[in-house]
Design a protein around this motif. Structure first.
Motif, PDB file in Angstrom:
ATOM      1  N   VAL A  97       5.858  -2.095  10.491  1.00  0.00           N
ATOM      2  CA  VAL A  97       6.108  -2.423   9.137  1.00  0.00           C
ATOM      3  C   VAL A  97       7.413  -3.586   9.223  1.00  0.00           C
ATOM      4  CG1 VAL A  97       7.535  -1.423   7.095  1.00  0.00           C
ATOM      5  CG2 VAL A  97       5.829  -0.062   8.277  1.00  0.00           C
ATOM      6  N   SER A 120       6.386   5.116   6.822  1.00  0.00           N
ATOM      7  CA  SER A 120       5.449   4.600   5.951  1.00  0.00           C
ATOM      8  C   SER A 120       5.683   4.646   4.438  1.00  0.00           C
ATOM      9  CB  SER A 120       3.755   4.780   6.319  1.00  0.00           C
ATOM     10  OG  SER A 120       3.676   6.283   6.201  1.00  0.00           O
ATOM     11  N   VAL A 125       3.892   1.934   2.238  1.00  0.00           N
ATOM     12  CA  VAL A 125       2.762   1.547   3.081  1.00  0.00           C
ATOM     13  C   VAL A 125       1.746   2.549   3.139  1.00  0.00           C
ATOM     14  CG1 VAL A 125       2.082   0.833   5.535  1.00  0.00           C
ATOM     15  CG2 VAL A 125       4.031   0.129   4.757  1.00  0.00           C
TER      16      VAL A 125
END
Length: 206
Positions: A97, A120, A125
């Motif tokens: 990330v 995430s 994400v």
């Protein structure tokens, strides 16, 4: 099976990027990250998934990439080893990330999924995992997280009728469940139990 899994997850990733950015005018590469066990006892599962993604990406890139509107894009697959542990999955996802700037991550095994989601989800994400246990890691609390495959519960309604047809319903009266004695195994057993109950099959042991 691996190629079908890749194409399904790739289609999801492309759709997500299109919704978020509208077009890819400023970027000609779509990065897909893998937070995957590449060493340790779960390495077999991770290596199989990585090979599927890398092979299919090479095929797509070799054919010229894929188009979104008037633009053509190539795929870049970036993988980091989670060793199937929560801590290493968290570290791998953080690197994907923050360093690699990926917006889509694929994953394998329950422990890796837990560590990945800690990074995430707060970073918006999109993620997908081949993981059947830890049922509480899916659903409304994790709106950007999806299964890459059907769970044991859905698959059970295919393989139980198959066994009944080929071996005779009268011969399929009892079943035993084999799995790890942890939350992953317990959640998988819960899915199997519902399938067996649906067909009137008695469980004789776990």
């Amino acid at each position: 099976m691996r190629r079908m899994l890749f194409r399904t997850t790739l289609a999801t990733a492309i759709f997500f990027f299109t919704i978020v950015t509208g077009t890819f005018a400023a970027e000609k590469v779509v990065k897909i990250g893998g937070a995957i066990p590449l060493s340790g006892p779960a390495a077999y599962w991770g290596i199989c998934i990585v090979e599927a993604f890398e092979d299919a990406a090479a095929e797509i890139n070799g054919a010229g990439g894929f188009k979104v509107g008037d633009d053509t894009y190539k795929l870049e697959i970036i993988n980091y080893d989670t060793k199937a542990t929560v801590a290493d999955a968290r570290a791998a996802t953080t690197r994907l990330v923050e360093k690699d700037k990926v917006k889509y991550i694929y994953n394998q095994t329950a422990a890796s999924t837990i560590g990945m989601l800690q990074i995430s989800e707060p970073n918006n994400v999109l993620s997908m995992a081949a993981c059947w246990g830890y049922l509480d890691q899916f659903g409304a609390k994790f709106p950007l997280h999806f299964r890459a495959e059907m769970s044991d519960y859905e698959m059970g309604f295919s393989y139980v009728p198959f066994m009944m047809e080929h071996y005779g319903k009268e011969n399929l009266k009892t079943a035993a469940f084999l799995g790890p004695d942890d939350k992953d195994g317990q959640d998988c057993h819960f899915s199997y139990q519902r399938v067996m109950d649906s067909y009137g099959i008695k469980q004789v042991g776990t």
